[in-house]
Design a protein around this motif. Sequence first.
Motif, PDB file in Angstrom:
ATOM      1  N   ASP B 182     -74.858 -42.899 -22.413  1.00 13.22           N
ATOM      2  CA  ASP B 182     -75.094 -41.933 -20.825  1.00 13.22           C
ATOM      3  C   ASP B 182     -74.648 -40.160 -20.448  1.00 13.22           C
ATOM      4  O   ASP B 182     -74.981 -39.938 -20.472  1.00 13.22           O
ATOM      5  CB  ASP B 182     -74.487 -42.629 -19.942  1.00 13.22           C
ATOM      6  N   ILE B 183     -73.509 -41.030 -21.991  1.00 13.86           N
ATOM      7  CA  ILE B 183     -72.596 -39.784 -22.088  1.00 13.86           C
ATOM      8  C   ILE B 183     -73.281 -38.785 -22.704  1.00 13.86           C
ATOM      9  O   ILE B 183     -72.855 -37.274 -21.962  1.00 13.86           O
ATOM     10  CB  ILE B 183     -70.846 -40.151 -22.693  1.00 13.86           C
ATOM     11  N   PHE B 184     -73.770 -38.689 -23.828  1.00 14.68           N
ATOM     12  CA  PHE B 184     -74.621 -37.798 -24.324  1.00 14.68           C
ATOM     13  C   PHE B 184     -75.670 -37.325 -23.343  1.00 14.68           C
ATOM     14  O   PHE B 184     -75.505 -35.210 -23.520  1.00 14.68           O
ATOM     15  CB  PHE B 184     -74.471 -38.252 -25.310  1.00 14.68           C
ATOM     16  N   ASP B 212     -75.164 -50.364 -36.015  1.00 12.81           N
ATOM     17  CA  ASP B 212     -75.589 -49.678 -35.150  1.00 12.81           C
ATOM     18  C   ASP B 212     -75.521 -48.414 -34.070  1.00 12.81           C
ATOM     19  O   ASP B 212     -76.244 -47.545 -34.013  1.00 12.81           O
ATOM     20  CB  ASP B 212     -75.928 -50.785 -33.505  1.00 12.81           C
ATOM     21  N   ILE B 213     -73.680 -48.466 -34.154  1.00 15.10           N
ATOM     22  CA  ILE B 213     -73.308 -46.951 -33.655  1.00 15.10           C
ATOM     23  C   ILE B 213     -73.960 -45.982 -34.476  1.00 15.10           C
ATOM     24  O   ILE B 213     -74.107 -44.647 -34.287  1.00 15.10           O
ATOM     25  CB  ILE B 213     -71.737 -47.252 -33.569  1.00 15.10           C
ATOM     26  N   GLN B 214     -73.496 -46.274 -36.385  1.00 12.01           N
ATOM     27  CA  GLN B 214     -73.642 -45.547 -37.005  1.00 12.01           C
ATOM     28  C   GLN B 214     -75.008 -44.888 -36.959  1.00 12.01           C
ATOM     29  O   GLN B 214     -75.578 -43.432 -36.897  1.00 12.01           O
ATOM     30  CB  GLN B 214     -73.479 -45.846 -38.460  1.00 12.01           C
ATOM     31  N   GLN B 215     -76.156 -45.693 -36.737  1.00  9.33           N
ATOM     32  CA  GLN B 215     -77.577 -45.529 -36.798  1.00  9.33           C
ATOM     33  C   GLN B 215     -77.990 -44.017 -35.449  1.00  9.33           C
ATOM     34  O   GLN B 215     -79.035 -43.297 -35.789  1.00  9.33           O
ATOM     35  CB  GLN B 215     -78.335 -46.606 -36.700  1.00  9.33           C
ATOM     36  N   ILE B 218     -76.360 -40.999 -36.236  1.00 11.92           N
ATOM     37  CA  ILE B 218     -77.113 -40.414 -37.308  1.00 11.92           C
ATOM     38  C   ILE B 218     -78.018 -39.646 -36.393  1.00 11.92           C
ATOM     39  O   ILE B 218     -79.196 -38.008 -36.450  1.00 11.92           O
ATOM     40  CB  ILE B 218     -77.549 -40.918 -38.524  1.00 11.92           C
ATOM     41  N   ASP B 219     -78.636 -40.379 -35.224  1.00 15.57           N
ATOM     42  CA  ASP B 219     -79.769 -39.762 -34.487  1.00 15.57           C
ATOM     43  C   ASP B 219     -79.760 -38.509 -33.697  1.00 15.57           C
ATOM     44  O   ASP B 219     -80.324 -38.176 -33.457  1.00 15.57           O
ATOM     45  CB  ASP B 219     -80.586 -40.835 -33.526  1.00 15.57           C
ATOM     46  N   ARG B 220     -78.460 -38.586 -32.903  1.00 17.99           N
ATOM     47  CA  ARG B 220     -78.011 -37.049 -32.185  1.00 17.99           C
ATOM     48  C   ARG B 220     -77.311 -36.493 -33.039  1.00 17.99           C
ATOM     49  O   ARG B 220     -76.790 -35.509 -32.843  1.00 17.99           O
ATOM     50  CB  ARG B 220     -76.442 -38.539 -31.195  1.00 17.99           C
ATOM     51  N   GLY B 221     -76.980 -36.653 -34.948  1.00 18.89           N
ATOM     52  CA  GLY B 221     -76.307 -36.030 -35.357  1.00 18.89           C
ATOM     53  C   GLY B 221     -74.599 -35.282 -34.471  1.00 18.89           C
ATOM     54  O   GLY B 221     -74.319 -34.239 -34.119  1.00 18.89           O
TER      55      GLY B 221
END
Lengths: 475, 475
Positions: B182-184, B212-215, B218-221
């Motif tokens: 949500d913060i993003f 899961d967090i790492q993926q 990666i998706d959000r850069g």
Amino acid sequence: MDIAIINTWLMTFSGKALGIISNGALGIEEDKISYVGTTDGLNYKQADKVIDGTDHITMPGLINSHTHTGVTLLRGGAQDLPEIEWMNKGLGPFMKWLTANDHIIGTKLAVLEGLRSGTTTFAEYAGFVSKLVKQVYLPFNVRVVAIETLNEVSSDRAHLKPTDLYDFDGAKGSAALKRANDIFQEFKGNKLVSSMYGPQALDFCSVPLLLDIQQQAIDRGCKLHMHVAQGERERLQITNRFGKNQTTIKILEKNGLLSDRLVAAHIHDTSVDERSLMVKRGVGMVGCPSAISMIDGIVPPLGHYMKLGGNAAIGTDQAPGPGHHNMFQEMRMASVLTKVINKDPTALPPWESLQLTTIGGARVLGLDKSIGSLEVGKRADIITINLKKLNLTPIVEKPIRNFIPNLVYSTTGNEVDNVIINGNQIISNNQFSNIDELSIIKEANKRAKIIFENAAEDWIEAGSKMVSYHQNGFL
Amino acid sequence: MDIAIINTWLMTFSGKALGIISNGALGIEEDKISYVGTTDGLNYKQADKVIDGTDHITMPGLINSHTHTGVTLLRGGAQDLPEIEWMNKGLGPFMKWLTANDHIIGTKLAVLEGLRSGTTTFAEYAGFVSKLVKQVYLPFNVRVVAIETLNEVSSDRAHLKPTDLYDFDGAKGSAALKRANDIFQEFKGNKLVSSMYGPQALDFCSVPLLLDIQQQAIDRGCKLHMHVAQGERERLQITNRFGKNQTTIKILEKNGLLSDRLVAAHIHDTSVDERSLMVKRGVGMVGCPSAISMIDGIVPPLGHYMKLGGNAAIGTDQAPGPGHHNMFQEMRMASVLTKVINKDPTALPPWESLQLTTIGGARVLGLDKSIGSLEVGKRADIITINLKKLNLTPIVEKPIRNFIPNLVYSTTGNEVDNVIINGNQIISNNQFSNIDELSIIKEANKRAKIIFENAAEDWIEAGSKMVSYHQNGFL
């Protein structure tokens, strides 16, 4: 009553702990403390001046127990060097250009910096210390322990290898001893000045000279303040002069020089047994946490010496190296460095650092009858610290006084807002009463520029690591 | 041009060294740096505001790369304890009484303290970090890296022995991950806020959650910021969960979690080989010199990591422990502690400490395209330091700039007199432009009194060493 400080937390250092008094008050009559207790018990309205100590700690002024302030104009001039380069290749090229007057300017700068951060007594270790006393300490109304450096080694040692023995020059020793003796006469009865002999170190003085100095110290009832067991260079001289298994402490012991008359600075190159012996003999020690860490990469054994039951104190040494004359910073350094070197976060807690710079310093310097704690009849050397600062918030009293650790770990020194020495208020509300600090800064900058530029060629030729740091754009 | 700073020493951090420009000038246009060069080359009379930088250093604002500011109301509340007592017996009893609003007050206090001592970017690591961003950082106009803490371990661990494995609660992990995501959304496009995931530590998160967090990162850069290899307690969990010879670094490596996406805080419980591997994988590290020294008695391996060629940065962690949020003090601590732990006075020289808190911090946080050095087009996060102070005198430029070591070794932080963030001047001439610091101090003191008194009974019952310190009159 001349001054009353009321509604304050008094940190008295009476007894074994900190002797805190909540809602405390302090009365000053002329040069002495006339009341220590609660605000309720003091008829403060009679005082000429009342300082409201709300949200302040009031405590004894800090004692800088070992310092050479005369070289403050060289601050930042010799840093991050291998220990072997620091003195000769780092500091040396600049030292040569310092005039007697530059030493006075340096002392002024250091004393003002010290005052601003709560120091009220300076154990000033210098050649021709009398000049600094007359031209800086007395005009500024600051308490000083005048320690005249005595040595009998030829100054021209640059050509010697570390293993070559220094030459002794008896005439030089005698001249220094005469100079030292004169100081006792000169400042006899002065309320701000006490004096000591300053035999530089065992590698710089012969045993007969040391014994001579000790006898004179006994006659005068004063102390000797000496650099002791400072490391590799001293050790080489001692083993070459006295034999392979000899150490500074062994030689001092053999000659009856370890006693409660001796103030030993540094002592990092001593064994556990040697420190125990020193404590047994009543020797006081002074450690300089930032100086020795930054020049030698070594933590002075303050924590160990206190654990053994010895009297210990803290000094700032000189500006080049540690970079400052700020005793609040030194308290923080003492505690944190002692923790990491012992891998023990409980080591040298804040109350011990506070003792080192107050009653501990007074004991080491032999002044505990007159300063170092808040007691009726002692000299009025007092500072107040304003806790109403971002970095010292919050202030909590129950169940613990969080401001005690914060005083060591969170204070920068700038929170000191009143400084009183011998009953004279030197700093009021963060401002010097009678000193124009900007003109001293200006003079210092002017002189330093000339000194550094004059020394530039020698400095490059000496070729310390700093020269290459500079060439690579880091300095 | 909105702001011009002229006649100053610019410390740009462009290139490998410090990139000093004498008689420099800096131009600011809206939120960006528009000019970096000499004063001669800038038509500064066109600027809306001209700051005279004579006798000042002008440099990038400092970056505090790892901090939990929300607990600042507990400053001085847990000190000088054995590491094993610090969290549960020391801090724990007070933590329970901190409300969400107390965290906000604590963050206000810490941010103001940081600003006053030159910090312009805070990597804020907290649960519900969004509140702190909205209620403190954005109203104060301060740059923040918002790191939402993620863990899936039951909070109720007091009954567990250190050797008992923590229970995982998948639902807790998912909720935290949703909060982080949500913060993003919430701060997307905000010029002052960037975001990261904050998986707390390997002992607090399952490997599937970390992957899961790492993926998602990666998706959000974006990056992951994690406490890594913090010592005994973590090690026990790791060996119990993964096997006798396992370590945090081995498990992270095996699962592909060591990469330039990872910011690793602390890492003191790592081998030399593990650090080399981390550097090879591009992991950035953050060390907290005062915090880890004072809580664990350990010096963070900042010097070693830099020597290996890794990206490193400095953080203040939290107020209890180190006692402050002052990055000038942390630079000094970093250098001095690294010297003594390596017995090498040349270790971690001042320019390296300066890099750690500027361009180094920016690299570790992935912000080096926008902050950390003075370059045209970068965000205008700028501080000036007044060298015309007793403790920074003299100022010398030739043959070396003594003010570079002095900036690390002699500065207390109070010499910072102008602070600009994203083109907004937050502090002018030592005064906050739009912030009433005394009202925040007052509120903090009021709340802290209540918290500490409420916790008193629990605190005494927990029975840490501080209780006996108090009973003996030391606290």
